[in-house]
Design a protein around this motif. Structure first.
Motif, PDB file in Angstrom:
ATOM      1  N   LYS A  80     -44.133  77.419 -80.873  1.00  0.00           N
ATOM      2  CA  LYS A  80     -44.351  77.184 -82.296  1.00  0.00           C
ATOM      3  C   LYS A  80     -43.043  77.362 -83.073  1.00  0.00           C
ATOM      4  N   ALA A  81     -42.242  78.334 -82.642  1.00  0.00           N
ATOM      5  CA  ALA A  81     -41.023  78.657 -83.378  1.00  0.00           C
ATOM      6  C   ALA A  81     -39.858  77.752 -83.021  1.00  0.00           C
ATOM      7  N   CYS A  82     -39.925  77.071 -81.896  1.00  0.00           N
ATOM      8  CA  CYS A  82     -38.779  76.273 -81.449  1.00  0.00           C
ATOM      9  C   CYS A  82     -38.521  75.128 -82.429  1.00  0.00           C
ATOM     10  N   PRO A  83     -37.332  75.091 -83.050  1.00  0.00           N
ATOM     11  CA  PRO A  83     -37.112  74.074 -84.077  1.00  0.00           C
ATOM     12  C   PRO A  83     -36.754  72.694 -83.526  1.00  0.00           C
ATOM     13  N   THR A  84     -36.304  72.628 -82.292  1.00  0.00           N
ATOM     14  CA  THR A  84     -35.738  71.363 -81.819  1.00  0.00           C
ATOM     15  C   THR A  84     -36.629  70.614 -80.850  1.00  0.00           C
ATOM     16  N   GLY A  85     -37.782  71.199 -80.502  1.00  0.00           N
ATOM     17  CA  GLY A  85     -38.622  70.535 -79.509  1.00  0.00           C
ATOM     18  C   GLY A  85     -38.145  70.777 -78.096  1.00  0.00           C
ATOM     19  N   THR A  86     -37.349  71.816 -77.891  1.00  0.00           N
ATOM     20  CA  THR A  86     -36.941  72.170 -76.531  1.00  0.00           C
ATOM     21  C   THR A  86     -38.137  72.668 -75.747  1.00  0.00           C
ATOM     22  N   SER A  97     -31.652  69.807 -72.825  1.00  0.00           N
ATOM     23  CA  SER A  97     -30.715  68.988 -73.602  1.00  0.00           C
ATOM     24  C   SER A  97     -30.961  69.145 -75.100  1.00  0.00           C
ATOM     25  N   ARG A  98     -32.101  69.733 -75.463  1.00  0.00           N
ATOM     26  CA  ARG A  98     -32.391  69.914 -76.885  1.00  0.00           C
ATOM     27  C   ARG A  98     -32.149  71.341 -77.359  1.00  0.00           C
ATOM     28  N   GLY A 140     -45.703  76.046 -63.932  1.00  0.00           N
ATOM     29  CA  GLY A 140     -46.283  75.886 -65.270  1.00  0.00           C
ATOM     30  C   GLY A 140     -45.208  75.658 -66.317  1.00  0.00           C
ATOM     31  N   VAL A 141     -43.962  75.945 -65.937  1.00  0.00           N
ATOM     32  CA  VAL A 141     -42.826  75.700 -66.815  1.00  0.00           C
ATOM     33  C   VAL A 141     -41.919  74.707 -66.095  1.00  0.00           C
ATOM     34  N   VAL A 142     -41.970  73.469 -66.546  1.00  0.00           N
ATOM     35  CA  VAL A 142     -41.176  72.423 -65.916  1.00  0.00           C
ATOM     36  C   VAL A 142     -39.924  72.208 -66.769  1.00  0.00           C
ATOM     37  N   TYR A 143     -38.792  72.109 -66.115  1.00  0.00           N
ATOM     38  CA  TYR A 143     -37.543  71.947 -66.847  1.00  0.00           C
ATOM     39  C   TYR A 143     -37.022  70.519 -66.748  1.00  0.00           C
ATOM     40  N   ALA A 144     -36.504  70.030 -67.858  1.00  0.00           N
ATOM     41  CA  ALA A 144     -35.658  68.827 -67.809  1.00  0.00           C
ATOM     42  C   ALA A 144     -34.234  69.348 -67.921  1.00  0.00           C
ATOM     43  N   LEU A 145     -33.512  69.251 -66.829  1.00  0.00           N
ATOM     44  CA  LEU A 145     -32.166  69.822 -66.772  1.00  0.00           C
ATOM     45  C   LEU A 145     -31.122  68.725 -66.897  1.00  0.00           C
TER      46      LEU A 145
END
Lengths: 841, 263, 205
Positions: B158-164, B18-19, B194-199
């Motif tokens: 580190k590069a993700c600007p939105t906190g996604t 969502s981000r 190890g990669v959990v998604y909020a969908l």
């Protein structure tokens, strides 16, 4: 930006319109998402469903070039439903001013305001004057009921912008319009903040300035200026374009937004007389009354000891515009193609790609004797002579390409949209023979100066008299290397002599007795000291300052721009000790308007400033502002003796809902773009902006137009994408980014694709009256046809980041765009024009 | 499978779609940090490029346009990468010890020097992630192990600007996301991804399997055929020995008379 | 009358040992690929990468030699007669210490079935091996299925080979000589393959 990037997090409703921050300002979404986390709503209005739209709570499509209609409808909605912030409007804007009864509006004059001269294509602003009292002050009606008061005129003007009418113009479904209006108008409550994020989607129109004016009026009606989470926020398209504009990028302004003098202003006194506004209102700070201090300090900064009181501080040497001369971007190339230029510096720019109607630009470059391009990479401008349609043997222009260092290879400040000047150190050394711009300018200056000294020439003093104290000087006066810190110090300004701190006298007050000679002198500053702020600048030549709005940025306390303290005392994200913001580290400008006339914040939870009447000042006086740096130390307006109105840069201290200084009308009115799909402006008999400069029929073959022309039935717009920057000179040369967006595409709706038998991924030719480009069709549901009255109007869009000098990416989308400029700024209308599309092969 | 991860050490991503604004900083930052060459791509009528993971593309954004009605469109962005499964199909099939290995943070890491180029991991991955480079060695997201060991988050995060892309202690990230009522994907699947998604919708909408699992034939191979096969091998040898000592070999009688007697 | 009778020609013997050698090379190089438990076998080849290469080469050799061997003997191994049926009913007499006599031709049904199985397994292992060889060229499900089937056929083949080796060596003393020297003792031939003996020697055993 009136506010700044982090401040977006304080908004309750964010309106993205004429911008696409998710793609072009992705970091802004860090703060937008924080606002959303706190419950804010995001509105996105755009012809395309963009990556910004994907995050919006409400998305409303509109046809390119109809923003005034869209926003005019919002003004009407706010007024009809009494959703405006009455106290704010009454106290802080010119809504109560009475306009002369003879003033007529487009509703009366079929699309025109009073005072229009069709021959000159301009207005006489006298027709828009206010009613005056005997003492020259403006007549007002604080009840806002007088039919000639600005408020009532506004109401009458925008009553024509009904949702049905707006929907007929914009193509936005009526229910979407009302959804946006209702949501955004909810910020008219004192404790709610709405902000506007805009960029080239608003500015690059023949009504560009008025697009922004419309939003400004909305923000004033809702009381959203000066507050946290509010403002009218221009998202600058380059990391330092704010800085370069501040420092005199444009043809008509000197550093610090001082007007460039015109030749009829013979001396400094005439200049000051013309550009120094006067106000008799004791409650008006009228900050521009200080203009003489700033221009004199500027002249002292550039001409140093050569600038004396006797020679008018070298005012005569300042380059001047001919009276009424238009030196804007469009006119440069218009004159160039007419053969009026011999040489041209394309410094850090790529006009053969970025310039609207690029064919005209490219052909104009071929008329030059020489051109110097300074850039990181070869580009369409530097190599224009071997570009498509050029016959290298026929081009006489001699081209020099000077390799420049990238921003990471040099030290200096970068001013962001939020006016923060942030100091950066060089990360790496410049590659190969490339040099920092300052070094190139320095070398150029040394060579030119030597030539002028040796050979003389026209006006040598303009160059030979310049101060050039930018580094360690050798015995012969040459400089070993440019020291950016010395440039920054010159910009900040310093005391050229000991300046006494003379108390300011109120009118009628007697000067204190002259102290005896042995008494210690109270100094404002000692000779050689850096100025602490622009309040210290003098009009008598005792101070210098390269740019008054940057005064304080590099003072005796050090380089304020290099500060990196992460303290946020207000919790609003002002971070007052992180870098430095102009003016005087003010993070939200016009912040006095965030409080009521007694200095009490309208929103206690997000108080930018507040008046503490009990604070004790060093001189024993009571009362001070707390929070952000206020717009002046004076008490709030309710203090009739010393209080000041909040909009200190305006001569009357009030925000202008009625914009008498505009070239194309005091209220924004919807006009169709120069190239429109319609036969008639649904709003009035006036098709396009009557005050915009008209380039059609001037005999230049490149200036072709096709309004309401069956051959070019599609509304087209241009834009940027995240993956490329501007014309892509840097990013097209970065393989990682070319990987993400490998070539020119055109976005179109499935409906249009079906009509034209185009499939997704097909190669198509997009054409306008001026040129054509090959693009890959991107058939997407994110584009949709508009219903404009009974007509279905299709919209397409292309990014302008590609150019022929990178193999296989396609040529510039600006080959399609027209030479048409905004009435006030001459910014080109690249965001709404007419085009056609056709499958290739 | 000796694949135990201590939950308190396990690091991971929470990818909050969502981000995500599809800016692809993650894609480029990854290439930059890991010094990978650009892939040659072709514009095919979509922002999504490259169209699949490559040996030089460890993570990428899927651009998904959903909704067919004008005005009813939405644009979803999904960060696609190695999921660092708790029960990793790739590790299950990898025949070369140390080629694919589990770090103490729970990362499914790899050592190209130990990779024997069998490509079994390509087939065994439930998400079709591992790729092979020009040296025929496995190549995929390793959560910037070198950065992790220096106490830094992976380059993409580190590069993700939105906190996604939130990186941190997996259990904390999950707890925080659950506290805000987000619908999570991959909390328990495959030993916890190890990669959990909020969908913002069902996983299928994003092109993710609803219930990710190790491919059935890979499971049968490794968990049924392998043990039974070993049993069968020794079993058949045992049976032969048993036959030898119980029933015995068919000896040829040397006396010709006996032979003749049979006639 | 000679004490010996020729059972396999030199060519047949060489072919068999080529198949055998490639099979055991496949077995040894493949064990490590089958499971990490057998990782040690990779060292025989100087690492897993080499083992895979050896496995691929041996696979090609095995595939063609094994199929060729089957085709060469296909007449002898693909027909079953009434005596063979009796042999099968009594499991060739292997489950009892009681002497059992069958009038068997050159190959008994067990040998025939083994040959057919190996031929089929060769085909299946070869085809699935090809998919596993270049997994990225084929749909994932095909490769996944191939990995499973390859493993399954491998297990089956090894089990059959264990039986084959046992029966050809200590289980039936004298049998191995057919593959080693080509000649078997007449007594052995009369005992195990009387019908063949009769045909080959012209005598009535």
């Amino acid at each position: 930006m009136t506010n700044h990037w982090i401040d977006l997090k304080n908004s309750d409703v964010i309106l993205i319109m004429g911008a696409n921050p998710a793609e072009n300002h992705p970091v802004s979404f860090r703060w937008i998402m924080k606002a959303k986390d706190a419950g804010a709503k995001l509105i996105c209005v755009d012809p395309r469903f963009t990556r910004s739209a994907s995050k919006a709570d409400v998305y409303a499509p509109l046809r390119s070039g109809t923003d005034i209609a869209f926003l005019g409808g919002m003004i009407s909605y706010i007024l009809q439903n009494n959703l405006y912030f009455e106290e704010y409007v009454r106290n802080y804007t010119n809504a109560s001013y009475l306009v002369n009864p003879g003033f007529k509006m487009p509703g009366d004059l079929n699309g025109l305001f009073s005072g229009y001269d069709p021959k000159k294509r301009s207005y006489d602003p006298k027709a828009w004057s206010f009613q005056k009292n005997a003492d020259e002050s403006v007549k007002k009606d604080p009840t806002l009921q007088d039919p000639n008061c600005v408020f009532q005129l506004l109401k009458r003007h925008y009553s024509r912008y009904t949702p049905d009418m707006v929907s007929r113009i914009t193509g936005t479904p009526k229910e979407k319009l009302l959804e946006v209006y209702k949501l955004y108008a909810s910020t008219g409550k004192p404790d709610k903040a709405g902000t506007s994020m805009y960029a080239m989607g608003w500015t690059q129109h023949t009504v560009g300035t008025q697009n922004i004016r419309t939003m400004t009026i909305i923000q004033l009606l809702l009381g959203n200026i000066g507050i946290a989470g509010g403002g009218v926020n221009a998202l600058r398209g380059e990391s330092n374009v704010q800085g370069s504009t501040d420092h005199g990028l444009l043809f008509h302004i000197l550093p610090g937004y001082l007007p460039v003098p015109s030749a009829d202003l013979k001396d400094l006194a005439a200049y000051n007389e013309k550009y120094t506004p006067k106000s008799k209102d004791p409650q008006s700070a009228n900050w521009w009354q200080n203009r003489p201090k700033y221009i004199t300090s500027y002249l002292k900064a550039i001409y140093g000891a050569k600038a004396t009181k006797e020679n008018d501080f070298g005012y005569a040497w300042l380059p001047k515009l001919d009276p009424g001369m238009n030196g804007s971007w469009l006119m440069i190339f218009d004159n160039m193609i007419k053969g009026k230029f011999n040489g041209f510096f394309a410094w850090g720019q790529n006009p053969a790609c970025s310039g609207t109607n690029s064919t005209k630009v490219r052909n104009a470059l071929a008329k030059l004797d020489w051109m110097v391009t300074v850039n990181l990479f070869d580009n369409e401008t530097a190599s224009f002579w071997k570009g498509p349609g050029m016959e290298p043997a026929q081009v006489k222009t001699e081209v020099f390409l000077l390799p420049a260092a990238a921003s990471f290879e040099k030290e200096g400040s970068i001013s962001n949209s939020g006016r923060w000047a942030q100091w950066r150190t060089a990360a790496v050394k410049p590659l190969g023979q490339s040099k920092a711009d300052a070094e190139i300018i320095h070398e150029l200056y040394q060579k030119l100066k030597a030539l002028y000294v040796k050979e003389g020439g026209a006006l040598p003093e303009q160059l030979t008299n310049l101060t050039w104290n930018y580094g360690f000087k050798r015995a012969d006066g040459t400089i070993r290397a440019i020291d950016t810190h010395l440039v920054a110090k010159e910009i900040n300004g310093s005391f050229l002599e000991d300046v006494e701190d003379k108390p300011k006298l109120k009118p009628g007050e007697k000067p204190p007795p002259t102290p005896p000679p042995w008494a210690p002198r109270k100094l404002l500053g000692k000779k050689g000291e850096l100025a602490a702020g622009f309040a210290q600048l003098q009009a008598d030549g005792t101070t210098s300052c390269g740019n008054w709005i940057y005064c304080q940025s590099y003072n005796e306390k050090g380089n304020m721009m290099a500060r990196r303290v992460k303290k946020d005392p207000t919790g609003l994200g002002l971070f007052p000790e992180w870098s430095w913001a102009w003016p005087v580290n003010r993070r939200i400008i016009y912040n006095r308007a965030s409080c009521d006339p007694n200095g009490k914040p309208y929103n206690m939870k997000k108080a930018v400033v507040y008046w503490n009447p009990n604070a004790v000042l060093p001189d024993g006086k009571l009362g001070a502002w707390v929070g952000d740096v206020p717009d002046g130390p004076w008490p709030p307006m309710a203090n009739e003796k010393e209080g000041k109105k909040p909009f200190i840069m305006r001569a009357d201290g009030l925000a202008a809902i009625f914009g008498a200084g505009m070239k194309d009308g005091p209220f924004p009115e919807h006009y169709e773009p120069m190239e429109s799909p319609l036969a008639k402006n649904p709003m009035s008999g006036q098709m396009s902006n009557p005050a915009a400069k008209n380039f059609s029929g001037t005999g230049i073959k490149e200036d072709a137009f096709a309004a309401n022309d069956g051959k070019f039935p599609l509304v087209a717009t241009t834009y940027r994408v995240t993956e490329h920057w501007q014309t892509g000179v840097m990013t097209r040369n970065t393989p990682w980014l070319l990987e993400l967006q490998p070539r020119l595409f055109v976005e179109l709706s499935p409906e249009l694709a079906k009509e034209k038998s185009i499939k997704n991924g097909d190669m198509v030719e997009v054409s306008s009256a001026r040129g054509k480009v090959d693009a890959v069709a991107m058939v997407t549901r994110r584009m949709q046809p508009f219903k404009i009255g009974d007509k279905v109007v299709h919209q397409i869009g292309l990014p302008y980041c590609f150019g022929w000098s990178t193999p296989g990416v396609g040529d510039a989308a600006n080959l399609l765009t027209p030479t048409a400029g905004d009435a006030n700024t001459m910014i080109p209308e690249t965001k709404a024009f007419m085009a056609a599309i056709q499958r290739k092969g | 499978m000796a694949d135990a991860i201590k939950a308190e050490n396990r690091k991971g991503f929470l990818v909050d779609t969502s981000r995500c604004i599809g800016c692809r900083s993650c894609q480029v930052a990854c290439k930059q940090w890991n010094k990978m060459a650009a892939d040659k791509t072709v514009e095919q009528g979509s922002y999504e490029n490259p169209r699949d993971l490559t040996p030089a593309l460890y993570n990428r954004i899927r651009f998904l346009e959903v909704g067919e009605e004008p005005g009813g469109v939405n644009w979803l962005f999904l960060n696609e990468r190695c999921m660092h499964c708790g029960e990793a199909g790739c590790m299950k099939v990898c025949p070369s010890p140390g080629a694919l290995y589990r770090t103490k943070e729970g990362v499914v890491a790899y050592n190209k020097e130990k990779c024997i180029s069998c490509k079994y991991c390509v087939s065994a991955c439930p998400f079709n992630v591992p790729r092979y480079d020009s040296d025929d060695k496995v190549s995929k997201c390793h959560l910037c192990l070198d950065r992790l060991s220096g106490g830094m988050p992976p380059a993409c995060a580190k590069a993700c600007p939105t906190g996604t892309l939130k990186f941190g202690k997996r259990s904390d990230l999950i707890a925080d996301a659950q506290a805000t009522g987000k619908q999570l994907y991959g909390v328990n699947d495959l030993g916890g991804l190890g990669v959990v998604y909020a969908l913002e919708g069902p996983p299928e909408r994003y092109g993710l399997p609803a219930t990710p699992h190790i491919p059935l034939s890979i499971f049968l191979w490794k968990d049924v055929i392998k043990p039974l096969g070993i049993l069968g091998f020794w079993g058949s040898i045992g049976a032969m020995l048993l036959h030898y000592v119980t029933i015995g070999p068919k000896k040829i009688d040397e006396a010709p008379e006996k032979e003749e007697r049979h006639e | 009358m000679s004490n010996y009778i020729e059972r396999f020609t030199a060519g047949e013997r060489v072919l068999h040992w080529i198949v055998t050698a490639s099979f055991f090379t496949l077995l040894l190089s493949g064990l490590g690929l089958f499971s990490r438990l057998f990782n040690g076998y990779f060292t025989l080849f100087g690492g897993g990468g080499n083992a895979i290469m050896v496995h691929k080469i041996a696979g090609i050799v095995f595939f063609f030699s094994s199929l060729y061997m089957f085709l060469k003997h296909r007449r002898d191994v693909s027909t079953f007669d009434e005596d063979d049926r009796r042999w099968i009913e009594q499991r060739g007499g292997y489950l009892s210490r009681e002497e059992a006599h069958f009038n068997i031709g050159k190959y008994n049904p067990g040998q025939k079935l083994f040959a057919i199985f190996i031929a089929a397994a060769t085909l299946i292992l070869g085809v699935t091996g090809l998919f596993i060889w270049a997994p990225t060229l084929f749909p994932r499900w095909i490769v996944q299925l191939s990995l499973m089937i390859h493993g399954l056929m491998f297990v089956g083949t090894v089990m059959f080979v264990v039986v084959h080796v046992y029966l050809a060596t200590i289980g039936n003393p004298g049998t191995i000589e057919a593959m080693l020297y080509g000649d078997v003792r007449s007594m052995w031939a009369k005992r195990h393959h009387p019908k063949w003996y009769k045909e080959a020697s012209g005598e009535n055993p």
